[in-house]
Enzyme design. Sequence first.
Site, mmCIF file in Angstrom:
data_model
loop_
_atom_site.group_PDB
_atom_site.id
_atom_site.type_symbol
_atom_site.label_atom_id
_atom_site.label_comp_id
_atom_site.label_asym_id
_atom_site.label_seq_id
_atom_site.Cartn_x
_atom_site.Cartn_y
_atom_site.Cartn_z
ATOM 1 N N TYR A 33 109.656 -74.380 60.122
ATOM 2 C CA TYR A 33 107.871 -74.143 59.804
ATOM 3 C C TYR A 33 107.497 -75.258 58.950
ATOM 4 C CZ TYR A 33 108.773 -72.414 54.916
ATOM 5 O OH TYR A 33 108.932 -72.301 53.710
ATOM 6 N N LYS A 148 113.122 -77.902 56.419
ATOM 7 C CA LYS A 148 112.209 -76.517 56.374
ATOM 8 C C LYS A 148 112.632 -75.665 57.333
ATOM 9 C CE LYS A 148 107.504 -75.813 54.409
ATOM 10 N NZ LYS A 148 107.950 -75.081 53.287
ATOM 11 N N GLU A 180 114.685 -76.079 42.712
ATOM 12 C CA GLU A 180 113.235 -75.994 42.739
ATOM 13 C C GLU A 180 112.831 -74.584 42.991
ATOM 14 O OE1 GLU A 180 112.471 -77.137 47.148
ATOM 15 O OE2 GLU A 180 114.517 -76.551 47.715
ATOM 16 N N LEU A 205 113.698 -79.462 49.050
ATOM 17 C CA LEU A 205 112.869 -79.886 50.232
ATOM 18 C C LEU A 205 112.150 -80.898 49.600
ATOM 19 C CD1 LEU A 205 111.393 -78.727 52.777
ATOM 20 C CD2 LEU A 205 109.758 -77.678 51.490
#
Length: 285
Positions: A33, A148, A180, A205
């Site tokens: 996505y 992702k 993260e 990411l």
Amino acid sequence: MTRTAYLNGEFLPLDEARIPVMDRGFLFADGIYEVAAVLGGKLVDNAAHLARLDRSLSEIGIRNPHSAQEWERLETELATRNGLTEGLVYIQVTRGVAERDFSFPKEDVAPTVMMFTQAKSIVANPLAEIGAKAITVPDLRWKRRDIKSVALLAQVIAKQQAAEAGAAEAFMVEDGVVTEGSSSSVFIVTKAGAIVTRPLSHALLPGITRAAVLALAAETGLAFEERLINARELTEAAEAFYTSASAFVMPVVEIDGHTLGDGRPGPVARRLRELYFAFAEGRRG
Ligand code: PDD
């Protein structure tokens, strides 16, 4: 106003958009996505989002069904049909519909392409005025977080833990260091004044907002370092903030119940938030 979605070549009412139960996105989370912001009716930093989409798809062997130009045209059309001036465009591409089998389908299956929009006040976000609370949680994810993937169960659990603690974000920690946020990139500002964020690797990411913020810091002459952040450093930091397409630059004022600084958004986070607005609005960058 009826929300409009895009599904496999068609614009249709969101509540009429249907995916077959044998879609591999549904059965295996076998998909990718992407989320890009819209500000003043325009997509923000979209070429970078589309490049990441292309890379994520290629890393898991799904053919990208569209060129960047086609994607941008579809996203813009969807935003227009939804009257979206500020908010998010969500894209999802899965490996498609096939008999349930873990390995990729042998026949040539068309990827499922789906998009919708969400209206959201990103600039006038009251949370940014008071600053967000964050908690730390263990990072329960797989080892290719640079992709992702739509497999987001660990992030769902992390965000739920944050919500239950009255916090807006969960900072995920692995081997004593911060990877993260559950849906954001994490930064601290040390007492010595350096902006610090983790270097890119398979562990996190490659945040599009992160990259833009680092470029803006460099342009503005703000000192920054890309290095690992020890979880212990979080509560000792002068400031912390997180970045994402949906939050832009969000100041953090409390982590695990410890107040940072004077408990108000810090000057570096506020400055970077302003610089990012200007960038996002196309005033510069
Ligand atoms: N999430 N890290 C993770 C795990 C994320 O899910 C996101 C974004 C980021 C920030 O990336 P970017 O700056 O490119 O948005 C970092 C999106 C917004 C989401 O899942 O809704």
